[in-house]
Design a protein around this motif. Structure first.
Motif, mmCIF file in Angstrom:
data_model
loop_
_atom_site.group_PDB
_atom_site.id
_atom_site.type_symbol
_atom_site.label_atom_id
_atom_site.label_comp_id
_atom_site.label_asym_id
_atom_site.label_seq_id
_atom_site.Cartn_x
_atom_site.Cartn_y
_atom_site.Cartn_z
ATOM 1 N N THR A 96 0.807 -1.221 0.000
ATOM 2 C CA THR A 96 0.000 0.000 0.000
ATOM 3 C C THR A 96 0.840 1.271 0.000
ATOM 4 O OG1 THR A 96 -0.168 -0.221 2.378
ATOM 5 C CG2 THR A 96 -2.036 -1.007 1.081
ATOM 6 N N SER B 161 -2.671 2.272 -1.794
ATOM 7 C CA SER B 161 -3.646 2.479 -0.709
ATOM 8 C C SER B 161 -4.806 3.376 -1.138
ATOM 9 C CB SER B 161 -2.952 3.089 0.507
ATOM 10 O OG SER B 161 -2.328 4.302 0.148
ATOM 11 N N ARG C 230 -8.151 -2.362 -6.836
ATOM 12 C CA ARG C 230 -7.148 -3.235 -6.199
ATOM 13 C C ARG C 230 -7.105 -4.603 -6.863
ATOM 14 N NH1 ARG C 230 -5.852 -2.806 0.089
ATOM 15 N NH2 ARG C 230 -5.692 -0.553 0.210
#
Ligand SMILES: Nc1ncnc2c1ncn2[C@@H]1O[C@H](COP(=O)(O)OP(=O)(O)OP(=O)(O)O)[C@@H](O)[C@H]1O
Ligand SMILES: [Mg+2]
Length: 238
Positions: free
Chosen positions: A92, A137, A144
């Motif tokens: 992240t 992040s 993602r």
């Protein structure tokens, strides 16, 4: 003829629990196969053993006529088999480009320059090109998932093992992911899809294999298989 990919009586036990039992499984180059089964059926364990993340208890894994049984994940990845995580864990604090770059260097064995080039191309391909400098992040859940695909693709796999990449996505996001899977497949990459979202598996898989308590209980064309007696019993206790 060359055996592209095959497992022979592949077994993985955790103590007394046999999570995968004498699994005979094969892949033809270029196909998309769905692997389904109730919770705890052994799907992730099977993929983990194939990818070298877990060592098999017994049985064999053959990839392009080579016996790769018991080899480590890093070695298997370099040979061309890679698995995405069921729980997405990008770095992240790194940018998207850095995340994919690591896949290209460590998984794919690329030089710095090549790795940058391939990472940019892959981010573009999965639809994240405009975010390459962002931190992982900052991504949404579907983004993602795409990053996870990009990291796996950076290793230039011949076989991509997908473990529940669609959990928690909306129907529209699932459709987009299915399209991405088809696009990856059109590049000639063989794909195994593990998924609870039945619509998703049915939408892409040409063939389905069903696991229950670690054993293969059915295999064949998607609609034939999910309507079979064994599968209805396993899922619905009919
Ligand atoms: N590291 C481990 N140690 C001990 N038992 C494990 C381990 N990993 C999995 N198991 C057990 O092995 C069996 C198969 O688990 P696995 O995670 O492969 O199932 P799954 O089909 O992927 O399930 P799900 O659909 O919930 O992801 C389960 O009974 C599980 O509890
Ligand atoms: Mg699982």
């Amino acid at each position: 003829m060359e055996t592209f990919f095959q497992t022979k009586k592949l077994t993985k036990s955790f103590g007394a629990l046999v999570a995968v039992m004498e699994m005979d499984f094969s892949l033809k180059k270029g196909e998309i196969v769905g692997l389904i089964g109730p919770n705890g059926a052994g799907k992730s364990t099977f993929l983990n053993v194939v990818a070298g993340i877990l060592k098999p208890t017994s049985g064999e894994i053959i990839f392009k006529d080579k016996n790769i049984t018991g080899k480590k994940a890093h070695y298997i990845c370099r040979l061309g088999i890679v698995k995405t995580a069921q729980i997405v864990q990008p770095f992240t604090k790194l940018t998207l480009l850095e995340n994919v770059y690591l896949g290209a260097v460590y998984g794919g064995g690329k030089s710095h320059k090549e790795a940058i080039k391939i990472s940019e191309e892959i981010l573009e391909f999965v639809g994240l090109g405009n975010l390459k400098g962002n931190l992982a992040s900052e991504l949404s859940v579907p983004q993602r998932r795409r990053l996870e695909f990009a990291r796996a693709l950076a290793t230039e796999p011949e076989i991509l093992l997908l473990d529940e990449n669609m959990a928690g996505l909306t129907p529209k996001e699932i459709d987009d992911m299915l399209e991405l899977i088809r696009e990856i497949n059109r590049k000639g990459i063989t794909i195994v899809v593990v998924e609870h979202v039945m619509r998703a598996v049915m939408g892409v898989a040409e063939r389905i294999v069903v696991l229950n308590y670690g054993e293969k209980i059915a295999e064949g064309e998607p609609y034939e298989v999910i309507n079979s007696k064994e599968v209805r019993e396993a899922y619905f206790g009919e």
